[in-house]
Enzyme design. Structure first.
Site, PDB file in Angstrom:
ATOM      1  N   GLU A 153       0.749  -1.386   0.049  1.00  0.00           N
ATOM      2  CA  GLU A 153       0.044   0.066  -0.137  1.00  0.00           C
ATOM      3  C   GLU A 153       0.805   1.254  -0.024  1.00  0.00           C
ATOM      4  O   GLU A 153       1.652   1.318   0.753  1.00  0.00           O
ATOM      5  CB  GLU A 153      -0.913  -0.087   1.110  1.00  0.00           C
ATOM      6  CG  GLU A 153      -2.038  -0.772   1.226  1.00  0.00           C
ATOM      7  CD  GLU A 153      -3.190  -0.549   2.143  1.00  0.00           C
ATOM      8  OE1 GLU A 153      -3.260   0.779   2.371  1.00  0.00           O
ATOM      9  OE2 GLU A 153      -3.929  -1.329   2.620  1.00  0.00           O
TER      10      GLU A 153
ATOM     11  N   GLY B 127      -8.119  -1.723  -2.984  1.00  0.00           N
ATOM     12  CA  GLY B 127      -7.249  -2.474  -4.129  1.00  0.00           C
ATOM     13  C   GLY B 127      -7.781  -3.635  -4.614  1.00  0.00           C
ATOM     14  O   GLY B 127      -7.516  -4.198  -5.818  1.00  0.00           O
TER      15      GLY B 127
END
Ligand SMILES: N[C@H](CCC[C@H](N)C(=O)O)C(=O)O
Length: 277
Positions: free
Chosen positions: A212, A224
């Protein structure tokens, strides 16, 4: 500072009621609070604030202090937090974020919370929206990206925050701590990017590992997983509904006919406490 510690599939957050707790520098606070040795320890700090365009405003700060536009896992935790602390009596609510209005809904079955379903809004597919260098009107689907002398084929898009999705044969072979930060900070991404490596299990199942932006490797990433489903559809790997298997557990993602992404999954409160500012 009173806080509540939550996680969505192991992607963990300190949630603070910003209408009660007042401190000046959210970024500095996020760095301190998220530190796993010197603070509470979390992937992010989430501040709940009033909003005149939604039920509440949600600000998200990564563990490196950077402010994120949106956070899918935190949205589920915030929805449950708001309902269970009595800050709202609604089970379907609206949250004002930098990525726009996000709509989580608590789904009960036989009086028990079964899951939290979130309308994540619409994916943004143009380079100019991700943002990503190149023709701003163009989509970036299966395009080459050179890192460490190796060429990866990436599909990049925004869920309100930037994502770079890479399909590989076996996610276990990816050296995420090395390649993750190199792609996160690649010059193609003026606001950096979240990085998702995806293995297609079958036409309705993906396995995902994530690096991330601003937080590094996390157990799960809601935006995501949403970006991964969109990329899988665009590359012909899955249908518009899929289970995304993350290190921390499974998310169910749907890219509906109204072009909105719906993400369903758990939200767990682990503990509450008082942090000494
Ligand atoms: N690191 C992300 C924010 C958190 C997103 C992730 N935790 C999620 O569940 O969507 C960013 O800077 O865009």
């Amino acid at each position: 500072m009173q806080f509540s510690k939550w996680h969505g599939l192991g992607n963990d957050f300190v949630i603070v009621n910003g209408m009660k707790e007042h401190f000046s520098d959210y970024r500095q606070q996020a760095l301190a609070v998220c530190d796993r040795n010197f603070g509470i320890g979390a992937d992010g700090l989430v501040i709940i604030l009033p909003s005149d365009i939604a039920d509440f405003k949600m600000r998200i700060f990564n563990s490196d202090g950077s402010e994120a536009d949106m956070c899918g896992n935190a949205t589920r935790c915030v929805a449950r937090y708001l309902y269970e602390t009595g800050l709202t009596a609604k089970t379907a609510m609206t949250l004002d974020t930098l990525a726009g209005i996000i709509k989580p809904e608590l789904i009960f079955e036989n009086g028990k919370l079964a899951t939290v379903k979130v309308d994540m809004g619409q994916p943004r597919l143009k380079r100019g929206e991700t943002p990503m260098a190149g023709n701003p009107e163009e989509h970036a689907i299966h395009v080459p990206l050179e890192v460490n002398g190796k060429t990866y084929f990436v599909t990049c898009l925004s869920m309100g925050n930037p994502h770079c999705v890479i399909f590989v044969d076996d996610v276990a072979t990816i050296d995420l701590p090395v390649i993750g930060p190199k792609i996160e900070t690649h010059s193609l991404f003026p606001k950096k990017t979240n990085v998702e490596f995806i293995q297609v299990i079958d036409a309705h199942t993906l396995r995902m590992r994530v690096w991330e932006r601003g937080a590094g490797i996390t157990k799960a990433c809601g935006t995501g997983a949403s970006a991964a489903l969109v990329a899988a559809v665009l590359n012909g790997h899955t249908g518009r509904k899929a289970t995304v298997k993350l290190d921390g557990g499974n998310l169910f993602i749907e890219w509906a006919d109204n072009n909105h992404i719906y993400k369903s999954g758990p939200a767990v409160e682990v503990f509450r406490g008082e942090y000494l500012l």
